[in-house]
Scaffold this active site. Structure first.
Site, PDB file in Angstrom:
ATOM      1  N   ASN A  13       0.832  -1.209   0.000  1.00 54.83           N
ATOM      2  CA  ASN A  13       0.000   0.000   0.000  1.00 54.83           C
ATOM      3  C   ASN A  13       0.867   1.260   0.000  1.00 54.83           C
ATOM      4  O   ASN A  13       0.519   2.256  -0.626  1.00 54.83           O
ATOM      5  CB  ASN A  13      -0.941   0.001   1.206  1.00 54.83           C
ATOM      6  CG  ASN A  13      -2.219  -0.787   0.934  1.00 54.83           C
ATOM      7  OD1 ASN A  13      -3.069  -0.346   0.185  1.00 54.83           O
ATOM      8  ND2 ASN A  13      -2.313  -1.964   1.505  1.00 54.83           N
ATOM      9  N   MET A  89       0.933  -2.617  11.912  1.00 51.54           N
ATOM     10  CA  MET A  89       0.230  -3.569  12.760  1.00 51.54           C
ATOM     11  C   MET A  89       0.361  -3.227  14.243  1.00 51.54           C
ATOM     12  O   MET A  89       0.562  -4.102  15.080  1.00 51.54           O
ATOM     13  CB  MET A  89       0.749  -4.987  12.485  1.00 51.54           C
ATOM     14  CG  MET A  89       0.705  -5.378  11.029  1.00 51.54           C
ATOM     15  SD  MET A  89      -0.920  -5.099  10.283  1.00 51.54           S
ATOM     16  CE  MET A  89      -1.731  -6.584  10.767  1.00 51.54           C
ATOM     17  N   HIS A 108      -7.959  -0.498   6.070  1.00 51.04           N
ATOM     18  CA  HIS A 108      -8.264  -1.746   6.774  1.00 51.04           C
ATOM     19  C   HIS A 108      -8.939  -2.695   5.778  1.00 51.04           C
ATOM     20  O   HIS A 108      -9.866  -2.275   5.065  1.00 51.04           O
ATOM     21  CB  HIS A 108      -9.183  -1.455   7.973  1.00 51.04           C
ATOM     22  CG  HIS A 108      -9.592  -2.672   8.716  1.00 51.04           C
ATOM     23  ND1 HIS A 108      -8.746  -3.328   9.594  1.00 51.04           N
ATOM     24  CD2 HIS A 108     -10.747  -3.373   8.714  1.00 51.04           C
ATOM     25  CE1 HIS A 108      -9.374  -4.382  10.087  1.00 51.04           C
ATOM     26  NE2 HIS A 108     -10.594  -4.434   9.580  1.00 51.04           N
ATOM     27  N   ASP A 144      -9.666   0.616  14.539  1.00 53.92           N
ATOM     28  CA  ASP A 144     -10.485   0.506  13.317  1.00 53.92           C
ATOM     29  C   ASP A 144     -11.880   1.090  13.524  1.00 53.92           C
ATOM     30  O   ASP A 144     -12.880   0.537  13.049  1.00 53.92           O
ATOM     31  CB  ASP A 144     -10.597  -0.972  12.904  1.00 53.92           C
ATOM     32  CG  ASP A 144      -9.234  -1.594  12.658  1.00 53.92           C
ATOM     33  OD1 ASP A 144      -9.081  -2.799  12.909  1.00 53.92           O
ATOM     34  OD2 ASP A 144      -8.325  -0.854  12.237  1.00 53.92           O
TER      35      ASP A 144
END
Ligand code: GRF
Length: 189
Positions: A13, A89, A108, A144
């Site tokens: 990413n 992470m 996510h 999240d």
């Protein structure tokens, strides 16, 4: 706008963001890549793209606070407007987030609020979902949980494994994150 990308692993990413940032007119410059592991594969990829890299191995610090303090000091030198977590992470403390309140993005691999946390693809399959995907959201204290900025959807196909679904979602992540970062940066203008 100046952005620093946080990684823990391969950084696919991050590469997608860095490639987008190299295109003319893109409103964000990636001014650094930070990893919480010295062996994160993404560090070499970033360096090969001419981006300054910094590794803060968690084990080298005797506390989470010390680890975060070292990263915050590094960020003071990079003066980013935005932080982009990309396969990072580790949870950031509320104190850390306060330094960049509302200016930290994360990607996510699920359609939040479904499946926060880990092993999202296996959980989606186990739940019999026919659709999965990824979410770019603003990072807040909860894991999240922050405001959703954008999502991309993919079908869950019969016979999918966590690996085949992850690969299908990752293709969308690499499109969604650069597009959402651009839109977010332009709004900041
Ligand atoms: C991706 O699924 C991403 O959504 C998650 O970490 C995985 C690996 O990301 N956050 P990357 O290849 O290290 O960018």
């Amino acid at each position: 706008k100046r952005a620093v990308v946080f990684i823990s692993g391969g950084g696919s990413n991050m590469v997608a963001l860095a490639r987008a940032a190299q295109t003319p007119g893109y409103p964000v410059e990636i001014v650094g890549v930070i990893a919480d592991k010295a062996d994160a594969g993404g560090l070499e990829k970033a360096a090969s793209m001419g981006i300054p890299t910094f590794a803060f191995q968690r084990g080298d610090f005797d506390s989470k606070a010390a680890h975060e303090r070292a990263i915050l000091t590094c960020l003071e030198g990079l003066t980013p407007d935005l932080l982009c977590l990309a396969g990072y992470m580790r949870l950031l403390s509320a104190d850390f987030i306060r330094h960049y309140e509302g200016r930290i993005l994360n990607i996510h691999p699920s359609l939040l609020p479904l499946f926060p946390g880990l092993h999202t693809h296996q959980r989606a399959i186990d739940a019999g979902m026919t659709e999965a995907g990824c979410t770019v959201h603003v990072v807040t204290e909860g894991m999240d949980e922050g405001p959703v900025l954008a999502q991309a959807r993919v079908p869950v196909l019969p016979g999918d494994t966590a690996e085949t679904l992850a690969a299908r979602v990752l293709v969308e992540e690499h499109k969604l994150y650069p597009a959402t970062l651009r839109a977010f940066a332009e709004d900041l203008v």
